[in-house]
Design a protein around this motif. Structure first.
Motif, PDB file in Angstrom:
ATOM      1  N   VAL A  78       0.842  -1.208   0.000  1.00  0.00           N
ATOM      2  CA  VAL A  78       0.000   0.000   0.000  1.00  0.00           C
ATOM      3  C   VAL A  78       0.872   1.250   0.000  1.00  0.00           C
ATOM      4  CG1 VAL A  78      -1.635   1.348   1.376  1.00  0.00           C
ATOM      5  CG2 VAL A  78      -2.005  -1.076   1.055  1.00  0.00           C
ATOM      6  N   TRP A  99      -4.462   2.266  -9.389  1.00  0.00           N
ATOM      7  CA  TRP A  99      -5.554   2.584  -8.477  1.00  0.00           C
ATOM      8  C   TRP A  99      -6.299   1.321  -8.056  1.00  0.00           C
ATOM      9  CZ3 TRP A  99      -6.365   6.561  -5.532  1.00  0.00           C
ATOM     10  CH2 TRP A  99      -5.822   7.800  -5.878  1.00  0.00           C
ATOM     11  N   ALA A 100      -6.517   0.419  -9.002  1.00  0.00           N
ATOM     12  CA  ALA A 100      -7.205  -0.841  -8.676  1.00  0.00           C
ATOM     13  C   ALA A 100      -6.374  -1.653  -7.680  1.00  0.00           C
ATOM     14  CB  ALA A 100      -7.456  -1.643  -9.944  1.00  0.00           C
ATOM     15  N   PHE A 102      -4.156  -0.475  -5.647  1.00  0.00           N
ATOM     16  CA  PHE A 102      -4.138   0.265  -4.389  1.00  0.00           C
ATOM     17  C   PHE A 102      -5.367  -0.060  -3.551  1.00  0.00           C
ATOM     18  CE2 PHE A 102      -5.748   4.009  -2.102  1.00  0.00           C
ATOM     19  CZ  PHE A 102      -4.767   4.113  -1.134  1.00  0.00           C
ATOM     20  N   TRP A 103      -6.556   0.043  -4.138  1.00  0.00           N
ATOM     21  CA  TRP A 103      -7.779  -0.194  -3.372  1.00  0.00           C
ATOM     22  C   TRP A 103      -7.892  -1.635  -2.905  1.00  0.00           C
ATOM     23  CZ3 TRP A 103      -9.950   3.354  -0.827  1.00  0.00           C
ATOM     24  CH2 TRP A 103      -9.955   4.666  -1.303  1.00  0.00           C
ATOM     25  N   PHE A 106      -5.286  -2.018  -0.101  1.00  0.00           N
ATOM     26  CA  PHE A 106      -5.681  -1.210   1.047  1.00  0.00           C
ATOM     27  C   PHE A 106      -6.794  -1.892   1.834  1.00  0.00           C
ATOM     28  CE2 PHE A 106      -8.153   2.314   2.962  1.00  0.00           C
ATOM     29  CZ  PHE A 106      -7.164   2.843   3.769  1.00  0.00           C
ATOM     30  N   LEU A 107      -7.813  -2.379   1.128  1.00  0.00           N
ATOM     31  CA  LEU A 107      -8.926  -3.049   1.804  1.00  0.00           C
ATOM     32  C   LEU A 107      -8.491  -4.368   2.433  1.00  0.00           C
ATOM     33  CD1 LEU A 107     -11.816  -2.266  -0.696  1.00  0.00           C
ATOM     34  CD2 LEU A 107     -11.380  -1.215   1.532  1.00  0.00           C
TER      35      LEU A 107
END
Length: 117
Positions: A78, A99-100, A102-103, A106-107
């Protein structure tokens, strides 16, 4: 140590969003300042997380250490993705793939941090 860790990653995410919006706006000077402060938060995240990981790994009552290692790898991913996204935005390049990733990471990191550990 947990409070310092959570505070530092929360501030890092807030600073990441502010720096990204300032890069998007075109304000290079302010965005660079927020980017540098976010980098300082990354170091604090790594320091506090490393201390917590060391404490957990040396605790003889913890049998399954696998989720700890997975959370560490996800957390470092992350941080790396936040830095990659900011540097790409600074250069004027934006990739949806980052971005994909990352999310997703992150989740997963939040899931491992609150539910698994």
């Amino acid at each position: 140590m947990t409070h310092a860790h959570v505070t530092s990653w929360f501030l890092a995410v807030v600073l990441f969003v502010i720096a990204y919006m300032l890069y998007k706006k075109g304000d290079q000077k302010k965005s660079k300042i927020f980017h540098m402060i976010a980098r300082l938060m990354y170091l604090l995240i790594i320091a506090t997380g490393g201390k917590m990981l060391f404490d957990y790994l040396t605790d003889p009552t913890i049998v399954n250490r696998g989720p700890l290692i997975i959370k560490m790898i996800l957390g470092l991913s992350v941080i790396g993705l936040m830095e990659i996204i900011l540097v790409q935005k600074k250069r004027g390049v934006t990739k949806l793939r980052n971005w994909a990733f990352f999310w997703i990471t992150f989740l997963l990191t939040l899931y491992y941090g609150w539910n698994v550990l």
